[in-house]
Write a protein that holds these residues in place. Structure first.
Motif, PDB file in Angstrom:
ATOM      1  N   ILE A  26       7.835 -11.540   0.434  1.00  0.00           N
ATOM      2  CA  ILE A  26       6.435 -11.102   0.361  1.00  0.00           C
ATOM      3  C   ILE A  26       5.681 -11.567   1.601  1.00  0.00           C
ATOM      4  O   ILE A  26       4.909 -10.812   2.197  1.00  0.00           O
ATOM      5  N   GLY A  27       5.904 -12.804   2.005  1.00  0.00           N
ATOM      6  CA  GLY A  27       5.257 -13.315   3.207  1.00  0.00           C
ATOM      7  C   GLY A  27       5.676 -12.559   4.454  1.00  0.00           C
ATOM      8  O   GLY A  27       4.865 -12.314   5.347  1.00  0.00           O
ATOM      9  N   TRP A  28       6.963 -12.183   4.529  1.00  0.00           N
ATOM     10  CA  TRP A  28       7.467 -11.431   5.680  1.00  0.00           C
ATOM     11  C   TRP A  28       6.794 -10.053   5.757  1.00  0.00           C
ATOM     12  O   TRP A  28       6.471  -9.562   6.832  1.00  0.00           O
ATOM     13  N   THR A  29       6.554  -9.442   4.618  1.00  0.00           N
ATOM     14  CA  THR A  29       5.920  -8.128   4.590  1.00  0.00           C
ATOM     15  C   THR A  29       4.473  -8.195   5.053  1.00  0.00           C
ATOM     16  O   THR A  29       4.011  -7.315   5.772  1.00  0.00           O
ATOM     17  N   PHE A  30       3.760  -9.227   4.668  1.00  0.00           N
ATOM     18  CA  PHE A  30       2.334  -9.330   4.976  1.00  0.00           C
ATOM     19  C   PHE A  30       2.043 -10.227   6.173  1.00  0.00           C
ATOM     20  O   PHE A  30       0.896 -10.647   6.363  1.00  0.00           O
ATOM     21  N   ARG A  31       3.045 -10.494   6.999  1.00  0.00           N
ATOM     22  CA  ARG A  31       2.822 -11.354   8.160  1.00  0.00           C
ATOM     23  C   ARG A  31       1.967 -10.636   9.207  1.00  0.00           C
ATOM     24  O   ARG A  31       1.841  -9.415   9.195  1.00  0.00           O
ATOM     25  N   LYS A  32       1.385 -11.414  10.088  1.00  0.00           N
ATOM     26  CA  LYS A  32       0.561 -10.864  11.153  1.00  0.00           C
ATOM     27  C   LYS A  32       1.467 -10.056  12.088  1.00  0.00           C
ATOM     28  O   LYS A  32       2.521 -10.515  12.494  1.00  0.00           O
ATOM     29  N   GLY A  33       1.070  -8.865  12.431  1.00  0.00           N
ATOM     30  CA  GLY A  33       1.848  -8.032  13.335  1.00  0.00           C
ATOM     31  C   GLY A  33       2.864  -7.138  12.654  1.00  0.00           C
ATOM     32  O   GLY A  33       3.579  -6.389  13.318  1.00  0.00           O
ATOM     33  N   ALA A  34       2.961  -7.194  11.339  1.00  0.00           N
ATOM     34  CA  ALA A  34       3.946  -6.385  10.629  1.00  0.00           C
ATOM     35  C   ALA A  34       3.479  -4.942  10.438  1.00  0.00           C
ATOM     36  O   ALA A  34       4.287  -4.062  10.196  1.00  0.00           O
ATOM     37  N   ARG A  35       2.202  -4.712  10.559  1.00  0.00           N
ATOM     38  CA  ARG A  35       1.660  -3.385  10.275  1.00  0.00           C
ATOM     39  C   ARG A  35       2.274  -2.306  11.170  1.00  0.00           C
ATOM     40  O   ARG A  35       2.649  -1.244  10.695  1.00  0.00           O
ATOM     41  N   ALA A  36       2.420  -2.591  12.458  1.00  0.00           N
ATOM     42  CA  ALA A  36       2.976  -1.600  13.375  1.00  0.00           C
ATOM     43  C   ALA A  36       4.426  -1.271  13.004  1.00  0.00           C
ATOM     44  O   ALA A  36       4.821  -0.100  13.014  1.00  0.00           O
ATOM     45  N   ASP A  37       5.205  -2.284  12.669  1.00  0.00           N
ATOM     46  CA  ASP A  37       6.597  -2.050  12.271  1.00  0.00           C
ATOM     47  C   ASP A  37       6.677  -1.232  10.990  1.00  0.00           C
ATOM     48  O   ASP A  37       7.497  -0.319  10.875  1.00  0.00           O
ATOM     49  N   LEU A  38       5.826  -1.542  10.018  1.00  0.00           N
ATOM     50  CA  LEU A  38       5.851  -0.829   8.747  1.00  0.00           C
ATOM     51  C   LEU A  38       5.368   0.610   8.903  1.00  0.00           C
ATOM     52  O   LEU A  38       5.912   1.524   8.277  1.00  0.00           O
ATOM     53  N   GLU A  39       4.357   0.833   9.738  1.00  0.00           N
ATOM     54  CA  GLU A  39       3.890   2.203   9.969  1.00  0.00           C
ATOM     55  C   GLU A  39       4.943   3.022  10.705  1.00  0.00           C
ATOM     56  O   GLU A  39       5.140   4.195  10.410  1.00  0.00           O
ATOM     57  N   ARG A  40       5.629   2.408  11.666  1.00  0.00           N
ATOM     58  CA  ARG A  40       6.702   3.099  12.385  1.00  0.00           C
ATOM     59  C   ARG A  40       7.840   3.464  11.430  1.00  0.00           C
ATOM     60  O   ARG A  40       8.382   4.563  11.485  1.00  0.00           O
ATOM     61  N   ALA A  41       8.173   2.578  10.528  1.00  0.00           N
ATOM     62  CA  ALA A  41       9.221   2.854   9.539  1.00  0.00           C
ATOM     63  C   ALA A  41       8.791   3.976   8.589  1.00  0.00           C
ATOM     64  O   ALA A  41       9.606   4.824   8.210  1.00  0.00           O
TER      65      ALA A  41
END
Length: 51
Positions: A26-41
Motif C-alpha cells: 500500500i505504501g509503495w502504491t501511494f509513494r511520492k512520484g508513483a502517479r506518473a508510473d501508474l498513469e503510464r501503466a
C-alpha cells in the motif's frame, strides 16, 4: 515441522508477516512520484504497438 507447529506459526508470525507485506505494498502504491508510473501503466493498454 508438524501440523500444530505450522498452525501456531501461521496464526502468529504468519499474520504479522502478511500485515507487513500488505502495508509495504500500500505504501509503495501511494509513494511520492508513483502517479506518473501508474498513469503510464493505465494508458499502456490503450496504446498500439507496431512491433
Amino acid at each position: 515441522m508438524n501440523y500444530e507447529a505450522l498452525r501456531h506459526f501461521a496464526d502468529s508470525w504468519g499474520l504479522v508477516l502478511m500485515s507487513i507485506i500488505f502495508l509495504v505494498l500500500i505504501g509503495w502504491t501511494f509513494r511520492k512520484g508513483a502517479r506518473a508510473d501508474l498513469e503510464r501503466a493505465a494508458r499502456s493498454i490503450l496504446e498500439e504497438d507496431d512491433g
